[in-house]
Design an enzyme around this catalytic site. Sequence first.
Site, PDB file in Angstrom:
ATOM      1  N   HIS A 151      40.715  11.696  87.338  1.00 12.88           N
ATOM      2  CA  HIS A 151      40.513   9.922  88.187  1.00 12.88           C
ATOM      3  C   HIS A 151      40.391  10.145  89.450  1.00 12.88           C
ATOM      4  CE1 HIS A 151      39.757   6.174  87.333  1.00 12.88           C
ATOM      5  NE2 HIS A 151      40.792   5.380  87.941  1.00 12.88           N
ATOM      6  N   CYS A 182      38.086   0.198  85.180  1.00 10.41           N
ATOM      7  CA  CYS A 182      37.790   1.400  85.934  1.00 10.41           C
ATOM      8  C   CYS A 182      37.193   2.843  84.993  1.00 10.41           C
ATOM      9  CB  CYS A 182      38.651   2.098  86.739  1.00 10.41           C
ATOM     10  SG  CYS A 182      38.360   1.000  88.602  1.00 10.41           S
ATOM     11  N   HIS A 204      35.222   4.971  94.998  1.00 15.77           N
ATOM     12  CA  HIS A 204      35.169   4.404  93.923  1.00 15.77           C
ATOM     13  C   HIS A 204      34.265   4.103  93.339  1.00 15.77           C
ATOM     14  CE1 HIS A 204      37.423   3.525  90.213  1.00 15.77           C
ATOM     15  NE2 HIS A 204      38.859   3.222  90.334  1.00 15.77           N
TER      16      HIS A 204
END
Length: 987
Positions: A352, A217, A400
């Site tokens: 994040h 990620c 995400h």
Amino acid sequence: MSLPAHARPNPQPSTPLDIAVVGIGALLPGAHTVDGFWRNVLSGRDLMRDVPPTHWLIDDYYDPDPDVPDRTYARRGAFLDPVDFDPLAYGIPPKTLAATDTTQLLSLVAAEQALRDATGGDLSRMDRERTGVIVGTSSLELLFEMACRLQRPVWRKALREGGIEDAQAEALCERIAGQYVPWQEATFPGLLSNVVAGRIANRFDLNGPNCTVDAACAGSLAALSMAVSELQLGRCDTVLTGGADTVNGIPMYMCFSKTPALSPSGDCRPFSESADGTMLGEGIVMFALRRLADAERDGNAVYAVLKGLGSSSDGGGGAIYAPVPSGQELALHRAYQQAGYGPSTVELIEGHGTGTRAGDATETAALLSVFGADRDAVGQAPDKAGPWCAIGSVKSQIGHTKSAAGAAGLLKAVLALHHRVLPPTIKVLRPLAALSTPESPLYVNTQPRPWVRDSKHPRRASVSSFGFGGSNFHLTAEEYRPASRPRHPRRVRSVDSELILLAASTPDALAAATLRIAGSGRTPADIARESQLNFDACLPYRLAVLARTATEASERLRQAAARVTAEPDQSVALPGLMRYSGPEPIGGRLAFLFSGQGSQYVGMGAGLARRHPSALEVWDRAADWGAELGLAMHRLVFPPPAFDDAGRTRRTAVLAATENAQPALAVQSLAQLAVLRQAGLVPDCVAGHSFGELVALHAAGAYDAHSLFELAVRRGELMARAAADSPGGMLAVTCPEDQLVGILGSTPPDGLWLAAHNAPDQVVLAGGQKQLQHVEQEFTARGLSVTRLQTSGAFHTPAVAAAAEPFGAVLDRIDVRPLDLDVWSNVTADRYPREPSAIRELVGAQMTSPVRFAAQVQAMYADGVRVFIELGAGGTLSGLVSRGLGDRAHLAVRVDVRATDACTSLYDALAALAVHAARPIDFEALWTDHAPLPDLERRKPRMRMPIGGNNVGRFYPPPAQEEPAHRADSPPTLAVSTATCHEGTSS
């Protein structure tokens, strides 16, 4: 024992990156363009929806029980809407599309957007030999699909063990294999993640390095880190970098479900107390980066400047996928060490922010540790009193996006810097406890707010991205503030409503033109720009329509055409909807009116400052002026969000304090004045109510804006002090003055004074609280309407005389000049004298004298004023004007309407001036920062293939028949008020 690495002095401090972002491109949920993405961010659009049948079937794989094998408890996410892809334009044979992963295909589209943006639409300007491509991505979905096709031995074995004959088993295996795309020559490159970059380099003939980076990620910021290194080492002059991830098939859902990391409630709520997991999204984001010196030399438009990049690994301890605060702190320290500034100068973090409890808690702990330590080291300035840095995550809207997550966050931060807006994070009803304490330097921002910044340093934002395996990246960037003024990128237009203006020589011609536009199918922005630039106020029939969407524009234009045809001679005023006037405009002189204390409210002017740079520049200058006086005015008018009624009440009370309200109104009025001047509107005379008269004197040239701010601050402080020494209040009474005299006598009782006569039917009394309470009861018993005003003292009476002498001393220090315009006085209901000494004397007397606003309006009307524009906050004065003038011909409009978008109320005021007063307006100046997209030499597509996040040619799941739940780039559905109101009514 040695110090931690980040605490050791660095013998060779690194220099700032100084990398310019010169081009951007994006395909994200709900948006096929960067413009669409930014509008979605600002509007707080929620792009979460059920998994579409193009990806996998909910009935096949969903089960709310997380322990059921091979099932996911999640059924929602954020997905790309189909893009019209022309394979021939990118040199891809259509027959190979099924053998090519959609990430590769759509990355070409986003890459072209970024490259064309960087070159102004002319790709021939690129130095292809020294342009590289480095993209963050991971294994592509086509790899999983092709691997599934190779499971024939497993199927055959299971069938045989189930008693199926060999021939039948083989036939069934053949049938199962037929559900997958067959292998072909193009399959191998079509499933390789590195070919995402390779295809871009191939298609656009780029000879620099091309590769992809997998840091889970954190992949896109890992790729950006490599891209920056290529630029710093001089091996490339331009690098195309970012992240690409369209992998949201059932394997990805299963991975996140069995960790488990997905939200059981089906939503992503970063930094919220109610966060319970993340949701998956997909998207592709690309940036064109260059060394800042090269970008400036070549005249590139610069969105933002990257300054520091820190990376780290978590090291040992804990699970491989569990985040570690100390590892993240290392990345933060390294980023700010390279940037050359501390986090105390950063006012926006795009975190994040996955919405998982462990992830958000770890990230918050690391940020609070680093930011808190820097605050303690440098101390707190006025604009750092309390939390100063907004934190948020775009994952609350688009989920995400995994390998593209850091790039999506950076895109949001870059656009925030470029537009000078603090963007919102949605779905946070109550932030994490650690972010809710008074000691926290961070706060969760839940609404778009103008990003006000003094001249000490540029606006600064940071972005974090972390990946499984302990990969940590933190990037910090700042607003581009060049020494000269080179070309800047265009700004994304994000107004709530567009103003469409039309004029013609006859009603029939006007109706016909209106119908033509209604059926054009063009966007409201395109129609508005063209109509405003072509509007001729000299034509006798004029029409204005405000609309948000293309559908609304078409409907309202058709309704307007019908109204014009049916009632050609009737003037129509439906503020915020439609305005129409025939050949007799309201003539006469134009006056600007400036509102006084009591009209202020938290958030006033926010929309104007977010959309109009000239307005924001006023707030920026006020931040410098406030720093001199220890006052951060923007933090009072545009404070961090409050999450309960008590917090909202405190914010309102702080701004309402006299010492804060007056300078706040001064800056608000100056910002509006800047926009109106930009539009070419110059008043014939000016006036104000109470404090507003000081603003009017500035508008007439009596003193400069800095002096006005100082006068507002000192006047507010002195009046607050006088009110504290002699407490009192003010009471508005709805009745004529002679009726009031009949009740109280020609001289009010001791301790009471007539403080204002605002309209024929409104007077204001001021005095001690006991006296006011007594007369309030008496007036109420007589059936009169009374309203207690929110003031701290008995203003405009001898009760505040203690403030007059020291305020006179302040006036003596101010450079007062002769007036350029007529200014009408509250004290005399006549024009101000033009000599500086007489101006000082009358301004000093105004503080303790009754406000004769009703008589003032009558005098202005007698002097030929017919058009009144109220600046400041709300519409009290325009309402008082209309109450005073009654049926006599006039136009009273306000620039600010509370609870209405600031640009919508501005455009409605401009519509009224253009339509009803036939005033010429320089609309072109208001479009300077919103030029239309350049002609990008678009090829006529030879083929259109709708491609979304799912791969082409899949047999499972079956192709979807229904329309996607979201259409890319379409605005959110908003309720439209059709209520009518009269000119000049107060809000």
